[in-house]
Design an enzyme around this catalytic site. Structure first.
Site, PDB file in Angstrom:
ATOM      1  N   LYS A 225      32.471  40.585  32.136  1.00 21.45           N
ATOM      2  CA  LYS A 225      33.397  41.314  31.253  1.00 21.45           C
ATOM      3  C   LYS A 225      33.003  41.030  29.804  1.00 21.45           C
ATOM      4  O   LYS A 225      33.846  40.698  28.955  1.00 21.45           O
ATOM      5  CB  LYS A 225      34.840  40.859  31.502  1.00 21.45           C
ATOM      6  CG  LYS A 225      35.498  41.475  32.706  1.00 21.45           C
ATOM      7  CD  LYS A 225      35.787  42.968  32.567  1.00 21.45           C
ATOM      8  CE  LYS A 225      36.893  43.271  31.600  1.00 21.45           C
ATOM      9  NZ  LYS A 225      37.101  44.736  31.453  1.00 21.45           N
ATOM     10  N   ASP A 315      35.656  35.502  42.631  1.00 20.92           N
ATOM     11  CA  ASP A 315      36.777  35.338  43.557  1.00 20.92           C
ATOM     12  C   ASP A 315      37.295  36.705  44.000  1.00 20.92           C
ATOM     13  O   ASP A 315      37.436  36.996  45.191  1.00 20.92           O
ATOM     14  CB  ASP A 315      37.880  34.545  42.833  1.00 20.92           C
ATOM     15  CG  ASP A 315      38.864  33.932  43.805  1.00 20.92           C
ATOM     16  OD1 ASP A 315      38.718  34.153  45.022  1.00 20.92           O
ATOM     17  OD2 ASP A 315      39.791  33.237  43.356  1.00 20.92           O
TER      18      ASP A 315
END
Ligand code: NAI
Length: 426
Positions: A225, A315
């Site tokens: 990101k 995750d």
């Protein structure tokens, strides 16, 4: 039987590679809840596969070590030192799911094991088994291996709770010394810190690129990101490309290089350089922003092969991609330090207290982790026999109830019947 403490049965790490004796000692944690229902079957299946693959010349010397509830009940500790020592000494081990102790001072036994051995890669392969129900039209297009960074990021556990004196100190530092004026509700904020380092990024990306080269896979995608978190996630992207261009210039071609050529010499030259690199069998190193990546995994999963990503992204990505192939309950995993050789293979699900002790738990997550372990120690023949037998079982709809109930013409088998049928198929 060989003496279990015999030095010749210990896996060692020599010049960056595992040295595996013909009868290695492998520590295992049975696990709590359904761990008790599945672990013995997993060992039995692995033993049979190893026996028939090497005509009895190789065998695993299983060594039980304690952790979780079983350890607490027997020796009064959730994670005894002997268990850590065993994983340290024998390098490669496997574990069933563990109950997370509540209010006992250890946040998670899994996290403690990972931190103690600095297992910096969380490795999660994702593939579809024909016959397994899935929400995708073309699940056969999903074939990825996720390298999730395991030691840094917001998961490092550096945070302070709102209203505490510690938080006040942090706030004071941020506002008065660093001039931070962007905290919207300072009085009621908790604050977390997200460390992402050059070393942490490079060792993770290096492992992913080496894996792609070794397995002749087409690409490594850096998922981040960096558009929002410029120095942490953006650093991951920058350092990842930098590593590829510095250490793997003969074996990879990066999107970064493609863009540079495009700016300097035009699109045609960039495409031509890309095509040449691909015909030479180079691995394409590219990057994508995490939200776009999650969308793309559903729309064009065939574009992704090896994924390298940070802890939190990893995750989410691991579970989403496992669910895409219907396999959240059968997804295998491993935590590895490629610099020391230490590795712990594990079932990725929990202890499933709702079904524990009923002989209905699915042993496949732990079994496929054992297959990863066999590959890791170079005993792939035994691993692929297990995978092939599983493929045959799923194809004819034979599975434990969690999967069989969603299969077309599925037959629900108990854990023991499933394991025994698999052993016969081997
Ligand atoms: P869970 O994964 O144990 O169960 C979630 C759901 O999936 C339940 O309905 C369960 O029946 C089902 N399920 C899970 N594994 C299955 C299998 N092999 N076969 C058939 N069905 C299966 O997650 P939950 O309930 O949140 O956690 C229970 C305990 O496990 C907690 O103490 C938690 O901290 C711990 N845990 C441990 C993990 C580990 O050791 N790696 C990972 C996740 C949770």
């Amino acid at each position: 039987m060989t003496n279990q403490d015999d030095f010749s049965n210990v896996i060692s790490f020599v010049n960056g590679a595992l040295d595996v004796p013909s009868s290695p000692i492998i520590p295992y944690i049975e696990g709590d809840g359904i761990g008790i229902d599945i672990t013995n079957y997993v060992k039995e299946i692995v033993d049979k596969a190893v026996y028939i693959s090497y005509s009895g010349d190789r065998t695993i010397l299983w060594k039980e070590v304690l952790a979780g509830e079983k350890a607490y009940n027997k020796v009064g500790q959730w994670l005894p030192n002997e268990t850590m020592d065993a994983f340290r000494k024998y390098l490669v081990g496997i574990k069933g799911p563990l109950t997370t102790p509540i209010g006992e001072g250890i946040r998670s036994l899994n996290v403690a094991l990972r931190q103690e051995l600095d297992l910096y890669v969380c490795l999660r392969p994702v593939r579809w088994f024909e016959g397994v129900a899935t929400p995708l039209l073309h699940p056969e297009k999903v074939h990825v291996t996720i390298f999730r960074e395991n030691t840094e990021d917001i998961y490092a556990g550096i945070e302070w709770a709102a209203g505490t004196p510690e938080l006040k100190k942090v706030l004071n530092f941020l506002q008065n010394e660093m001039g931070v004026a962007k905290i919207r509700f300072p009085e009621s904020s908790s604050i977390g810190v997200k460390p992402v380092s050059v070393e942490g990024t490079e060792r993770l990306v290096r492992a992913a690129i080496e894996y792609a080269i070794e397995n002749k896979l087409p690409s490594v995608t850096l998922v981040h990101k960096g558009n929002i978190m410029k120095f942490t996630e953006g650093g991951f992207k920058k350092w990842g490309y930098g590593l590829a261009e510095r250490e793997f210039s003969d074996t990879t071609f990066t999107e970064n290089t493609f863009n540079k050529i495009k700016v300097e010499k035009g699109l045609e030259s960039a495409v031509s350089a890309y095509n040449t690199a691909m015909t030479e069998g180079k691995v394409f190193i590219k990057d994508v922003i995490a939200d776009a990546f999650l969308q793309n995994t559903l729309l064009k999963p065939e574009e992704y092969s090896v994924i390298a990503t940070l802890n939190l992204n990893g995750d989410y990505i691991s579970d989403q991609m496992a669910a895409m192939v219907g396999g959240i309950g059968i997804a295998p995993g491993a935590n590895i330090n490629y610099k020391t050789g230490h590795a712990i293979f594990e079932a990725t699900h929990g202890t499933a207290p709702d079904i524990a002790g009923q002989n209905i738990a699915n042993p496949c997550s732990m079994l496929l982790s054992a297959v990863m372990m066999l590959d890791y120690i170079g005993w792939s023949e035994a691993g692929s026999k297990i995978t092939k037998s599983l493929e045959m079982m799923f194809k004819k709809g034979h599975a434990t109830n969690d999967l069989a109930r969603f299969m077309h013409d599925g037959t629900s088998l108990s854990t023991s019947d499933f394991a025994n049928e698999l052993i016969n198929l081997l």
